[in-house]
Scaffold this active site. Structure first.
Site, short mmCIF file in Angstrom:
data_model
loop_
_atom_site.label_atom_id
_atom_site.label_comp_id
_atom_site.label_asym_id
_atom_site.label_seq_id
_atom_site.Cartn_x
_atom_site.Cartn_y
_atom_site.Cartn_z
N SER A 43 -16.11 3.89 28.35
CA SER A 43 -15.42 2.58 28.22
C SER A 43 -14.74 2.15 29.51
O SER A 43 -13.84 2.83 30.00
CB SER A 43 -14.36 2.65 27.13
OG SER A 43 -14.93 2.93 25.90
N HIS A 74 -19.15 -1.80 27.40
CA HIS A 74 -20.34 -1.00 27.71
C HIS A 74 -21.50 -1.94 28.03
O HIS A 74 -21.94 -2.69 27.18
CB HIS A 74 -20.71 -0.13 26.50
CG HIS A 74 -19.73 0.97 26.22
ND1 HIS A 74 -19.99 2.29 26.49
CD2 HIS A 74 -18.49 0.94 25.71
CE1 HIS A 74 -18.95 3.03 26.16
NE2 HIS A 74 -18.03 2.23 25.68
N HIS A 96 -22.10 5.49 20.33
CA HIS A 96 -21.13 6.33 19.62
C HIS A 96 -21.55 6.51 18.16
O HIS A 96 -22.26 5.65 17.62
CB HIS A 96 -19.75 5.66 19.62
CG HIS A 96 -19.22 5.33 20.98
ND1 HIS A 96 -19.62 4.20 21.66
CD2 HIS A 96 -18.34 5.97 21.78
CE1 HIS A 96 -19.01 4.16 22.83
NE2 HIS A 96 -18.23 5.22 22.94
N TYR A 98 -19.62 5.99 15.72
CA TYR A 98 -19.01 4.92 14.93
C TYR A 98 -19.83 3.63 14.92
O TYR A 98 -19.60 2.74 14.11
CB TYR A 98 -17.56 4.65 15.35
CG TYR A 98 -17.36 4.16 16.78
CD1 TYR A 98 -17.73 2.87 17.16
CD2 TYR A 98 -16.76 4.98 17.72
CE1 TYR A 98 -17.53 2.42 18.46
CE2 TYR A 98 -16.56 4.54 19.02
CZ TYR A 98 -16.95 3.26 19.39
OH TYR A 98 -16.76 2.82 20.67
N GLU A 99 -20.81 3.53 15.81
CA GLU A 99 -21.70 2.37 15.79
C GLU A 99 -22.78 2.53 14.72
O GLU A 99 -23.58 1.63 14.51
CB GLU A 99 -22.35 2.18 17.16
CG GLU A 99 -21.36 1.78 18.24
CD GLU A 99 -21.98 1.82 19.63
OE1 GLU A 99 -22.68 0.88 20.00
OE2 GLU A 99 -21.75 2.81 20.36
N ALA A 126 -12.93 7.45 27.91
CA ALA A 126 -11.54 7.02 27.75
C ALA A 126 -10.97 7.88 26.63
O ALA A 126 -11.66 8.15 25.65
CB ALA A 126 -11.49 5.56 27.38
N MET A 224 -13.59 9.66 20.89
CA MET A 224 -14.63 9.46 19.88
C MET A 224 -16.03 9.66 20.46
O MET A 224 -17.01 9.12 19.94
CB MET A 224 -14.53 8.04 19.30
CG MET A 224 -13.15 7.67 18.78
SD MET A 224 -13.05 5.93 18.37
CE MET A 224 -11.28 5.74 18.08
N SER A 225 -16.14 10.41 21.54
CA SER A 225 -17.45 10.51 22.20
C SER A 225 -17.65 11.89 22.83
O SER A 225 -16.96 12.85 22.50
CB SER A 225 -17.55 9.42 23.28
OG SER A 225 -16.66 9.69 24.35
N ASN A 248 -4.13 5.73 27.00
CA ASN A 248 -2.95 5.49 26.16
C ASN A 248 -2.39 6.82 25.69
O ASN A 248 -3.13 7.81 25.62
CB ASN A 248 -3.36 4.65 24.93
CG ASN A 248 -4.49 5.28 24.15
OD1 ASN A 248 -5.66 5.17 24.52
ND2 ASN A 248 -4.14 5.99 23.11
N HIS A 260 -7.62 -1.59 21.64
CA HIS A 260 -8.77 -1.34 22.52
C HIS A 260 -8.67 -2.13 23.83
O HIS A 260 -9.16 -1.69 24.87
CB HIS A 260 -10.08 -1.67 21.80
CG HIS A 260 -11.32 -1.28 22.55
ND1 HIS A 260 -11.57 0.01 22.96
CD2 HIS A 260 -12.37 -2.00 23.00
CE1 HIS A 260 -12.72 0.06 23.62
NE2 HIS A 260 -13.23 -1.15 23.66
N1 HPA Z 1 -7.90 7.95 20.25
C1 HPA Z 1 -9.25 8.05 20.17
N2 HPA Z 1 -10.06 7.57 21.09
C2 HPA Z 1 -9.52 6.96 22.15
C3 HPA Z 1 -8.13 6.82 22.30
C4 HPA Z 1 -7.27 7.35 21.30
O1 HPA Z 1 -6.04 7.27 21.34
N3 HPA Z 1 -7.93 6.16 23.47
C5 HPA Z 1 -9.16 5.92 24.01
N4 HPA Z 1 -10.12 6.40 23.22
#
Ligand code: HPA
Length: 290
Positions: A43, A74, A96, A98-99, A126, A224-225, A248, A260
């Protein structure tokens, strides 16, 4: 041959190995480069591929069997080119779970790179920072992972042409590469710590209770990846370097909701530092191939 024999043969002919092989041949039909290193740019981190010399861009949609990324941030194309003198291939965007993709789909590009003869993969992402020192903008070298996605790209019959049934994951993230990245981070940047990455399926961010749980089991980062790709890469015998960009503080650490947009903004902010790190690390890890 009866029609059922024919369709059985066709099914057999369309193995994941053959799909990877046809995607690899297609890529080779577009570029003379033989990449030594593959990069998966997460990301907001795809900008690095814009810096490749003599770039050849191939949209995922054109590559046979390649999954197409739908996530914001992306670009969805492969870029073959050079970093210094090193031939590389970069994915501007990944797919991912989740897609709606399976772990096999997510890992497919890695198997294509393995078929192309690429021996090293650098995976970036990320991530949320669980460890309190991991504030937004911090780059972290992944030293290990915890797979909480509930799936593996290796589920199902094993194809020995890719690798063994039960691949070892003791040193999933190559020790030498980690040392090199940390060394370069200390030399050129304000230090590059290591951390354990926990992968969840998403797409919802975690709850504060989940983050407390993840911390208690030894996770420093959450995302998530990456994990399906690492499993497939190790299965194929590729050496892996993983780098997270903390975008974050994980849920519940600061008293604010996650967004996001913030993830992409922070990735954009550290872009320069991230690119500088990769530029110093790539020639060093490529030298390991000799
Ligand atoms: N959680 C999950 N995936 C992420 C996060 C998070 O806080 N930040 C960036 N990708």
């Amino acid at each position: 041959m009866s029609s059922s024999q024919k369709s059985a043969k066709k099914l057999k002919a369309e193995s994941e190995f053959d799909r990877a092989e046809s995607a690899a041949s297609f890529i080779f039909s577009k570029t003379k480069l033989r990449p030594q290193i593959a990069l998966v740019l997460g990301s907001g981190l795809g900008a690095f591929a814009d810096e490749f010399r003599t770039p050849v861009k191939i949209p995922y949609a054109e590559i046979p069997h390649f999954p197409r990324s739908t996530a914001i941030g992306h670009a969805g194309q492969l870029v073959a080119g050079k970093v210094g003198e090193i031939p590389v291939v970069g994915m501007q965007g990944r797919v991912h779970l989740y897609e709606g993709y399976s772990a096999k789909d997510v890992a497919f590009p890695i198997r294509v790179f393995a078929r192309m003869g690429t021996k090293i993969v650098i995976l970036t992402n990320a991530a949320g920072g669980i460890k309190p020192e991991f504030v937004a903008g911090q780059l972290v070298v992944i030293k290990d992972h915890i797979n909480l996605q509930g799936v593996s790209p290796l589920t199902g019959p094993n194809d020995e042409r890719f690798g063994p049934r039960f691949p070892d994951m003791t040193a999933a993230y190559d020790r030498r590469f980690r040392e090199m990245a940390v060394g370069q981070g200390n030399r050129h940047h304000s230090g590059l710590p290591e951390g354990v990455y926990a992968a969840l399926p998403g797409p919802s961010y975690e709850t504060p209770a989940e983050i407390r749980y993840l911390r208690s089991i030894g996770a420093d980062l959450v995302g998530m990846s990456t994990v399906p790709e690492v499993i497939a890469a190790r299965h194929c015998g590729m050496r892996v370097l993983g780098i997270s960009c903390v975008t974050n503080a994980a849920a519940g650490i600061l008293d604010q909701p996650l967004d996001h947009k913030e993830v992409l903004e922070i990735a954009e902010r550290v872009k320069g530092q991230f690119i500088a790190l990769l530029k110093t690390v790539i020639p060093r890890i490529a030298a390991e191939l000799d």
